[in-house]
Design a protein around this motif. Sequence first.
Motif, PDB file in Angstrom:
ATOM      1  N   ILE A   1       6.324  10.944 -12.074  1.00  0.00           N
ATOM      2  CA  ILE A   1       6.350   9.713 -12.867  1.00  0.00           C
ATOM      3  C   ILE A   1       5.163   8.878 -12.426  1.00  0.00           C
ATOM      4  O   ILE A   1       5.074   8.467 -11.273  1.00  0.00           O
ATOM      5  CB  ILE A   1       7.648   8.922 -12.628  1.00  0.00           C
ATOM      6  N   LYS A   2       4.266   8.663 -13.344  1.00  0.00           N
ATOM      7  CA  LYS A   2       3.014   8.011 -12.982  1.00  0.00           C
ATOM      8  C   LYS A   2       2.843   6.779 -13.849  1.00  0.00           C
ATOM      9  O   LYS A   2       2.967   6.869 -15.077  1.00  0.00           O
ATOM     10  CB  LYS A   2       1.892   9.013 -13.281  1.00  0.00           C
ATOM     11  N   ASP A   3       2.587   5.639 -13.223  1.00  0.00           N
ATOM     12  CA  ASP A   3       2.357   4.454 -14.050  1.00  0.00           C
ATOM     13  C   ASP A   3       1.019   3.824 -13.711  1.00  0.00           C
ATOM     14  O   ASP A   3       0.399   4.171 -12.707  1.00  0.00           O
ATOM     15  CB  ASP A   3       3.508   3.448 -13.886  1.00  0.00           C
ATOM     16  N   ASP A   4       0.556   2.919 -14.549  1.00  0.00           N
ATOM     17  CA  ASP A   4      -0.712   2.250 -14.251  1.00  0.00           C
ATOM     18  C   ASP A   4      -0.440   0.773 -13.974  1.00  0.00           C
ATOM     19  O   ASP A   4      -1.162  -0.101 -14.377  1.00  0.00           O
ATOM     20  CB  ASP A   4      -1.718   2.440 -15.396  1.00  0.00           C
ATOM     21  N   GLY A   5       0.630   0.547 -13.240  1.00  0.00           N
ATOM     22  CA  GLY A   5       1.030  -0.824 -12.930  1.00  0.00           C
ATOM     23  C   GLY A   5       0.352  -1.350 -11.681  1.00  0.00           C
ATOM     24  O   GLY A   5      -0.735  -0.915 -11.312  1.00  0.00           O
ATOM     25  N   LYS A   6       1.041  -2.271 -11.008  1.00  0.00           N
ATOM     26  CA  LYS A   6       0.371  -2.977  -9.921  1.00  0.00           C
ATOM     27  C   LYS A   6       0.412  -2.224  -8.598  1.00  0.00           C
ATOM     28  O   LYS A   6      -0.259  -2.599  -7.650  1.00  0.00           O
ATOM     29  CB  LYS A   6       0.978  -4.365  -9.758  1.00  0.00           C
ATOM     30  N   GLY A   7       1.192  -1.174  -8.514  1.00  0.00           N
ATOM     31  CA  GLY A   7       1.235  -0.419  -7.267  1.00  0.00           C
ATOM     32  C   GLY A   7       2.171  -1.060  -6.260  1.00  0.00           C
ATOM     33  O   GLY A   7       2.686  -2.151  -6.469  1.00  0.00           O
ATOM     34  N   LEU A   8       2.414  -0.357  -5.163  1.00  0.00           N
ATOM     35  CA  LEU A   8       3.342  -0.873  -4.157  1.00  0.00           C
ATOM     36  C   LEU A   8       2.617  -1.815  -3.208  1.00  0.00           C
ATOM     37  O   LEU A   8       1.436  -1.658  -2.930  1.00  0.00           O
ATOM     38  CB  LEU A   8       3.948   0.293  -3.367  1.00  0.00           C
TER      39      LEU A   8
ATOM     40  N   VAL B   1      11.661  13.855  -2.539  1.00  0.00           N
ATOM     41  CA  VAL B   1      11.053  12.757  -3.288  1.00  0.00           C
ATOM     42  C   VAL B   1       9.895  12.220  -2.470  1.00  0.00           C
ATOM     43  O   VAL B   1      10.015  12.072  -1.253  1.00  0.00           O
ATOM     44  CB  VAL B   1      12.047  11.583  -3.471  1.00  0.00           C
ATOM     45  N   SER B   2       8.787  11.952  -3.091  1.00  0.00           N
ATOM     46  CA  SER B   2       7.724  11.280  -2.364  1.00  0.00           C
ATOM     47  C   SER B   2       7.009  10.325  -3.309  1.00  0.00           C
ATOM     48  O   SER B   2       7.113  10.435  -4.531  1.00  0.00           O
ATOM     49  CB  SER B   2       6.741  12.293  -1.794  1.00  0.00           C
ATOM     50  N   VAL B   3       6.315   9.390  -2.726  1.00  0.00           N
ATOM     51  CA  VAL B   3       5.654   8.390  -3.553  1.00  0.00           C
ATOM     52  C   VAL B   3       4.252   8.138  -3.002  1.00  0.00           C
ATOM     53  O   VAL B   3       4.002   8.245  -1.802  1.00  0.00           O
ATOM     54  CB  VAL B   3       6.472   7.077  -3.593  1.00  0.00           C
ATOM     55  N   ASP B   4       3.336   7.872  -3.896  1.00  0.00           N
ATOM     56  CA  ASP B   4       2.005   7.460  -3.491  1.00  0.00           C
ATOM     57  C   ASP B   4       1.604   6.317  -4.399  1.00  0.00           C
ATOM     58  O   ASP B   4       2.094   6.231  -5.528  1.00  0.00           O
ATOM     59  CB  ASP B   4       1.026   8.625  -3.610  1.00  0.00           C
ATOM     60  N   SER B   5       0.748   5.458  -3.883  1.00  0.00           N
ATOM     61  CA  SER B   5       0.471   4.272  -4.666  1.00  0.00           C
ATOM     62  C   SER B   5      -0.936   3.759  -4.390  1.00  0.00           C
ATOM     63  O   SER B   5      -1.484   3.968  -3.305  1.00  0.00           O
ATOM     64  CB  SER B   5       1.507   3.215  -4.307  1.00  0.00           C
ATOM     65  N   PHE B   6      -1.513   3.113  -5.368  1.00  0.00           N
ATOM     66  CA  PHE B   6      -2.823   2.509  -5.211  1.00  0.00           C
ATOM     67  C   PHE B   6      -2.743   1.107  -5.768  1.00  0.00           C
ATOM     68  O   PHE B   6      -2.292   0.927  -6.914  1.00  0.00           O
ATOM     69  CB  PHE B   6      -3.886   3.326  -5.948  1.00  0.00           C
ATOM     70  N   LEU B   7      -3.196   0.146  -4.989  1.00  0.00           N
ATOM     71  CA  LEU B   7      -3.041  -1.246  -5.387  1.00  0.00           C
ATOM     72  C   LEU B   7      -3.721  -1.487  -6.738  1.00  0.00           C
ATOM     73  O   LEU B   7      -4.888  -1.132  -6.920  1.00  0.00           O
ATOM     74  CB  LEU B   7      -3.625  -2.159  -4.307  1.00  0.00           C
ATOM     75  N   ASP B   8      -2.970  -2.052  -7.644  1.00  0.00           N
ATOM     76  CA  ASP B   8      -3.442  -2.387  -8.991  1.00  0.00           C
ATOM     77  C   ASP B   8      -3.878  -1.202  -9.831  1.00  0.00           C
ATOM     78  O   ASP B   8      -4.429  -1.364 -10.922  1.00  0.00           O
ATOM     79  CB  ASP B   8      -4.585  -3.413  -8.939  1.00  0.00           C
ATOM     80  N   LYS B   9      -3.671   0.012  -9.296  1.00  0.00           N
ATOM     81  CA  LYS B   9      -4.007   1.186 -10.111  1.00  0.00           C
ATOM     82  C   LYS B   9      -2.717   1.853 -10.594  1.00  0.00           C
ATOM     83  O   LYS B   9      -2.683   2.449 -11.668  1.00  0.00           O
ATOM     84  CB  LYS B   9      -4.804   2.189  -9.276  1.00  0.00           C
ATOM     85  N   GLY B  10      -1.701   1.774  -9.767  1.00  0.00           N
ATOM     86  CA  GLY B  10      -0.440   2.382 -10.196  1.00  0.00           C
ATOM     87  C   GLY B  10       0.274   3.133  -9.095  1.00  0.00           C
ATOM     88  O   GLY B  10      -0.182   3.195  -7.948  1.00  0.00           O
ATOM     89  N   THR B  11       1.406   3.682  -9.456  1.00  0.00           N
ATOM     90  CA  THR B  11       2.260   4.383  -8.503  1.00  0.00           C
ATOM     91  C   THR B  11       2.578   5.767  -9.049  1.00  0.00           C
ATOM     92  O   THR B  11       2.715   5.941 -10.256  1.00  0.00           O
ATOM     93  CB  THR B  11       3.570   3.601  -8.313  1.00  0.00           C
ATOM     94  N   ILE B  12       2.687   6.734  -8.139  1.00  0.00           N
ATOM     95  CA  ILE B  12       3.078   8.075  -8.553  1.00  0.00           C
ATOM     96  C   ILE B  12       4.291   8.481  -7.734  1.00  0.00           C
ATOM     97  O   ILE B  12       4.236   8.533  -6.509  1.00  0.00           O
ATOM     98  CB  ILE B  12       1.959   9.101  -8.283  1.00  0.00           C
ATOM     99  N   VAL B  13       5.397   8.744  -8.405  1.00  0.00           N
ATOM    100  CA  VAL B  13       6.573   9.249  -7.711  1.00  0.00           C
ATOM    101  C   VAL B  13       6.701  10.727  -8.073  1.00  0.00           C
ATOM    102  O   VAL B  13       6.608  11.097  -9.241  1.00  0.00           O
ATOM    103  CB  VAL B  13       7.845   8.496  -8.138  1.00  0.00           C
ATOM    104  N   THR B  14       6.864  11.557  -7.052  1.00  0.00           N
ATOM    105  CA  THR B  14       6.974  12.990  -7.319  1.00  0.00           C
ATOM    106  C   THR B  14       8.325  13.500  -6.854  1.00  0.00           C
ATOM    107  O   THR B  14       8.710  13.297  -5.701  1.00  0.00           O
ATOM    108  CB  THR B  14       5.872  13.754  -6.565  1.00  0.00           C
ATOM    109  N   LEU B  15       9.036  14.133  -7.771  1.00  0.00           N
ATOM    110  CA  LEU B  15      10.288  14.785  -7.396  1.00  0.00           C
ATOM    111  C   LEU B  15      10.013  16.275  -7.399  1.00  0.00           C
ATOM    112  O   LEU B  15       9.444  16.804  -8.339  1.00  0.00           O
ATOM    113  CB  LEU B  15      11.383  14.515  -8.430  1.00  0.00           C
TER     114      LEU B  15
END
Lengths: 117, 689
Positions: B459-466, B532-546
């Motif tokens: 699940i990948k978004d282009d939101g604000k990130g964590l 489950v794992s998550v990676d994130s980039f500030l203001d680029k988005g978050t990627i959650v991988t199941l």
Amino acid sequence: MKSVLIVDDAAFMRMAIKKILEKNGYEIAGEAENGEEGVRKYNELRPDIVTLDITMPEMDGLTALKAIKTIDKNAKVIIVSAMGQEAFVRDAIMRGAQSFIVKPFTEEHVLKVLNSI
Amino acid sequence: MSKLTRDPMLEMFIFETAQLLEQLEQIIINSEKSKSYSTQNINEIFRIMHTIKGSSAMMLYDDISILAHSMEDLFYFVREKKPLAMDFSELTDLILDGADFIKTELSKIEGDGKADGKSNELIENIKKFLSTLKEKNSLEDEVCITKEKLLPIKEQKYYIGSGALSGTPTKKILKATIYFEEGCQMENVRAFSIIHNFKGIADDISYYPSDIIENDETEEVIRKDGFCIYLKTEYSADTIREILMQTVFLRHLELEEVDEVDEAIQRQKSKEIVLEGPLPSTVEEKMAEKVQTIEAQTHSLNQNIISVNVSRLDKLMDLVGEMVIAEAMVVQNPDLKELELDNFDKAARQLNKITGEIQDIVMAIRMVPLSGTFHKMNRIVRDMSKKLNKEVELTIIGEKIEVDKNIIEHISDPLMHLMRNTLDHGIETTEKRLAKGKTSIGTIILEAKNVGSDVMIIIKDDGKGLDKEKILKKAKENGLLYKAEGDMTDKEIYNLIFLPGFSTKDSVTEYSGRGVGMDVVTRNIETIGGTVSVDSFLDKGTIVTLKIPLTLAIIDGMNIKVGKSCYTIPTVSIKESFRPLERDIIVEPNGNEMIMVRGQCYPILRLHELYGVNTEITGFMDGIFVMVEQDEKSLCIFADELLGQQQVVVKLLPNYITNFKKINGLAGCTLLGDGSISLILDIAGLVNI
């Protein structure tokens, strides 16, 4: 034993009709889930009677009726309709449908119509 | 009633209606996206509602039936009149609300409860919408109606004044009054059918009520007063009686010879229907062609599908599991050891081949595409973005990938939870996005892909990130830091959010909160052996991988021996097994043991130490190493010897063990051919110890 082809897009309806007919000594020649398949199966199986739903995808019942009558002008077709589809049923009768069943139907209702054929 | 014994009609009703609703939802959401309803979609919705109406009426679920009817009416109007001024979003809301109602009722029915919901309010809303729609589009409406009214009138021939009936004395005039059975419905159409059947038998026909074609309310009149026909015919009264007696649902027939047609009926301006007239067909010409093509296709493929109760499939799966074990018990029976059994071996190989095939087929039966689960997310995105006033677009990739049905059930909730979180916390409002120089519409990509025997759902978004700082602060407050802050990589920090008792939002919002944290996601996914794992980039988005396994039930495993115990390592995790050289072993001053393989250093795990097993083999030179890998981390497991490869049926550790003690690194247990128990190692758990 008369054979019947059931044409209806709703599996539930097919099952309902099938149960009634099987219980009362009819043979189910086949089932089809749209008009096109119904016409194809009619050609293939040549059942004694067809029950035909009106509202179906691919090819609706009226068009299928016409097609079946083109294949075999003596085909015995019973229209399965719902309230509010009076106009369609009239069309179907003009196109040679033998009779019709109105949904929701009872076992008695279906048998009366089928037995009259 | 249990699921197994439920009436098959009811079962079919629930199954089919649920399927139709899913289809409906999909169509509506797609249509809303494109801001218009295509003719095809309108037809489809109409048909779905029509089918639900019919089936639910048969099952006596009146509230569902009436609601479906009102939606059918609405779409009938849309289909016929193609109104221009229509509020798509309101229409969509109405239909989705209706679909939700039916869904709720269905689940009540499924739980063997009563469908007691009332749909009056929904029906009112739909009717209101329909009448405003009619008002707004009154202009086109009128035109259509007049057209419709005009057509039949043209075709009508008025009998009155022609004098045909009374003028020719050689032919008799017969008057028949027909009464239908109660409850046979559509009496006017039945009457029409009778008239139609007299084609060629009677020269002149007039009847009362005369407007059976255009006025469906005549069925009431016929029900009460019967249907009256005047025929001028050469045939005898008996012949006519015989014909009329064949009428289906005939209750009573009165037949008499008369001299004249009733005044009353003449005054009623009886009409004669055009028996020889053209059929009111719209598709006639096209038909001939179509029939031909259909005839040509007679032998095209027939897809035959049956639906089977899941509990039966589960049972079948269990039995296949038992069979795999039983087969191993026979073929690897200790009694047969060291015997020369050529013929037996041949037969055993044959058995092995067949059990393998059965197993594959059973697994294949249980595989379901992810599309159903994925498309549910469309609805969540739609509803939430509307309420939160955010613009979000969901892209779905790889929905056709199939996984075991049991697994699907376990990932639906976590996915929904993750999706809500992303929408609520991840994607920013339009203003904020524009301020950051992003596109106004946020995007979420939901993707599935096959990786070995696993499926990755991303699940990948282009939101604000964590927010790293916030996470760290929160973790510290809750005592969740398991390492010194400075030692943690960004990824490790982000993954803290999956720990139990972690939640950065102070107030729980309607959507993502619900009083539970992301640890629910972890727990759900872990029960099916996923990660489950998550990676994130500030203001680029978050990627959650199941990462989830394709199936739970049967895996390929390598059996290894430690002392008297036996362990099974899933073959997919094994990279290699080898005997070490003395010089490759490295022992750190603090006692940590490592091994060099092709210039890389790997940690060593002594299984006998980990699980406290007595074994004589403790020297590295006497045993064997199995290198395993998970999540890009590798580890060398030290065991006594390899026993061989085998398919094993995964059984969960029984409750009386797990309740008593949580054992790290075990995924379950299995039975071996000789009847002994082997513990299945959980490699993901081991590499993280």
